[in-house]
Design a protein around this motif. Structure first.
Motif, mmCIF file in Angstrom:
data_model
loop_
_atom_site.group_PDB
_atom_site.id
_atom_site.type_symbol
_atom_site.label_atom_id
_atom_site.label_comp_id
_atom_site.label_asym_id
_atom_site.label_seq_id
_atom_site.Cartn_x
_atom_site.Cartn_y
_atom_site.Cartn_z
ATOM 1 N N GLN A 187 34.518 -53.391 -19.277
ATOM 2 C CA GLN A 187 34.701 -53.554 -20.719
ATOM 3 C C GLN A 187 33.446 -54.158 -21.352
ATOM 4 N N ASP A 188 32.860 -55.130 -20.662
ATOM 5 C CA ASP A 188 31.644 -55.780 -21.172
ATOM 6 C C ASP A 188 30.506 -54.757 -21.305
ATOM 7 N N TRP A 194 28.170 -49.192 -26.386
ATOM 8 C CA TRP A 194 28.801 -48.260 -27.337
ATOM 9 C C TRP A 194 27.960 -48.048 -28.595
ATOM 10 N N TRP A 195 27.611 -49.162 -29.256
ATOM 11 C CA TRP A 195 26.884 -49.000 -30.527
ATOM 12 C C TRP A 195 25.493 -48.411 -30.320
ATOM 13 N N VAL A 236 36.228 -41.313 -27.330
ATOM 14 C CA VAL A 236 37.367 -42.200 -27.585
ATOM 15 C C VAL A 236 38.544 -41.910 -26.635
ATOM 16 N N PRO A 237 38.962 -40.642 -26.500
ATOM 17 C CA PRO A 237 40.062 -40.381 -25.535
ATOM 18 C C PRO A 237 39.663 -40.709 -24.097
ATOM 19 N N GLN A 238 38.391 -40.583 -23.775
ATOM 20 C CA GLN A 238 37.944 -40.920 -22.413
ATOM 21 C C GLN A 238 38.119 -42.413 -22.162
ATOM 22 N N GLY A 243 41.733 -46.941 -19.950
ATOM 23 C CA GLY A 243 42.284 -48.225 -20.396
ATOM 24 C C GLY A 243 41.238 -49.211 -20.898
ATOM 25 N N LEU A 244 40.123 -48.698 -21.426
ATOM 26 C CA LEU A 244 39.123 -49.595 -22.028
ATOM 27 C C LEU A 244 39.204 -49.450 -23.551
ATOM 28 N N LYS A 245 38.699 -50.504 -24.221
ATOM 29 C CA LYS A 245 38.841 -50.546 -25.671
ATOM 30 C C LYS A 245 37.465 -50.413 -26.321
ATOM 31 N N MET A 246 37.338 -49.477 -27.243
ATOM 32 C CA MET A 246 36.066 -49.337 -27.965
ATOM 33 C C MET A 246 35.839 -50.584 -28.829
#
Ligand SMILES: [Fe+2]
Ligand SMILES: [Fe+2]
Length: 305
Positions: A187-188, A194-195, A236-238, A243-246
């Motif tokens: 997640q980290d 992401w950005w 996003v669906p990936q 189970g990770l959060k954008m």
């Protein structure tokens, strides 16, 4: 060349582009076109080679022999991509030495995302999934670029890029299904990459200096914003699947548009990083790394899978 002759050649060139024919090295082309395609290919070639560096740092720290072999193969592919692209650029009369010198002198650019540090093993996952994933969206579109050698290089490169994206996503999937600590590490890495991966598509269309001309010449087939949207809709669906959060509170599905809406990109950070500021601020002991905008970059950890 007489003015008439020049006009005839320009018309011939325009007709070829309009008919979806490729422009080949021996064909006449406007000077601006030559400059633009050269700039694009040199920047692309440099990005392939510079992109080897953050991942190269992890070869000796890959958690298993198989992970090491996969990572090595991926990084070697990137070196190969650089070579195809330098060769494609050489068809326009420049030399690899000149391109590399321009890079060393800071005159030629490369994708600024590679200025971000790769802090944990999960970054190998996030880079493959997101950075290669974003690159593919762009490169699939470039398979139809109007300059022949560039388009042919892209067809071959795209085949290898999909393996890069998958190996990255698979690293993330395994971490996300691992221990609590491993999931947190995945997640980290997503939070940090992401950005910057959205920034890879470049400025919004309205602010992009080269977009209009490049679209007219069919060097670019889709605009920065169109490509960015495609990438978001795909990623996003990936993320949900594993189970990770954008890291974007404004991200949501827009039923009317049939696309995901997403939050504002921090262009100040983008321009700082483009102009050479690495995102890594040295940590005082025990504190997390900070991006230039103060976004948390995570602490250096080697726990892995
Ligand atoms: Fe590549
Ligand atoms: Fe790649």
């Amino acid at each position: 060349m007489t003015e008439q002759e020049l006009e005839r050649r320009q018309q011939e060139f325009d007709a070829k582009v309009a008919n979806e024919e490729r422009i080949e090295p021996k064909d006449w082309m406007p000077d601006d076109y030559r400059k633009t395609v050269l700039r694009q290919m040199s920047q692309h070639a440099h990005s392939e080679v510079i992109g080897m560096q953050p991942e190269g740092n992890w070869i000796t720290r890959a958690p298993t022999l198989s992970r090491k072999a996969i990572l090595l193969a991926k990084i070697q592919d990137e070196g190969g991509h650089g070579l195809y692209l330098y060769s494609a650029a050489e068809t326009l009369g420049t030399s690899r030495e000149d391109m590399v010198e321009a890079l060393h002198l800071g005159k030629a650019k490369y994708a600024s995302i590679f200025n971000y540090p790769a802090l944990t093993w999960a970054d190998m996952g996030a880079i493959g999934w997101l950075v290669d994933g974003a690159a593919i969206v762009n490169q699939v579109s470039l398979q139809r670029t109007s300059y022949g050698p560039y388009s042919r290089a892209m067809i071959r490169i795209c085949k290898e890029e999909s393996f890069h994206q998958r190996q990255g996503y698979q690293i993330m999937l395994v971490l996300a299904r691992g221990s609590t600590e491993q999931k947190a590490m995945a997640q980290d890495a997503l939070d940090r990459w992401w950005w910057p991966s959205l920034m890879m598509f470049g400025p919004h269309d309205a602010e992009s200096a080269h977009t209009a001309k490049s679209m007219q010449w069919k060097l670019k087939r889709e605009s920065n914003d169109q490509l960015r949207q495609k990438f978001v809709d795909q990623a996003v669906p990936q993320a949900e699947f594993i189970g990770l959060k954008m890291p974007d509170p404004d991200l949501h599905w827009n039923e009317d548009r049939g696309h995901y809406d997403f939050g504002k990109i921090d262009w100040d950070e983008f321009w700082r990083v483009v102009s050479g500021d690495g995102a890594l601020q040295p940590p005082t002991s025990g504190t997390p790394y900070q991006s230039p905008g103060g976004r948390r970059l995570g602490t250096r950890r080697h726990a892995c899978l």
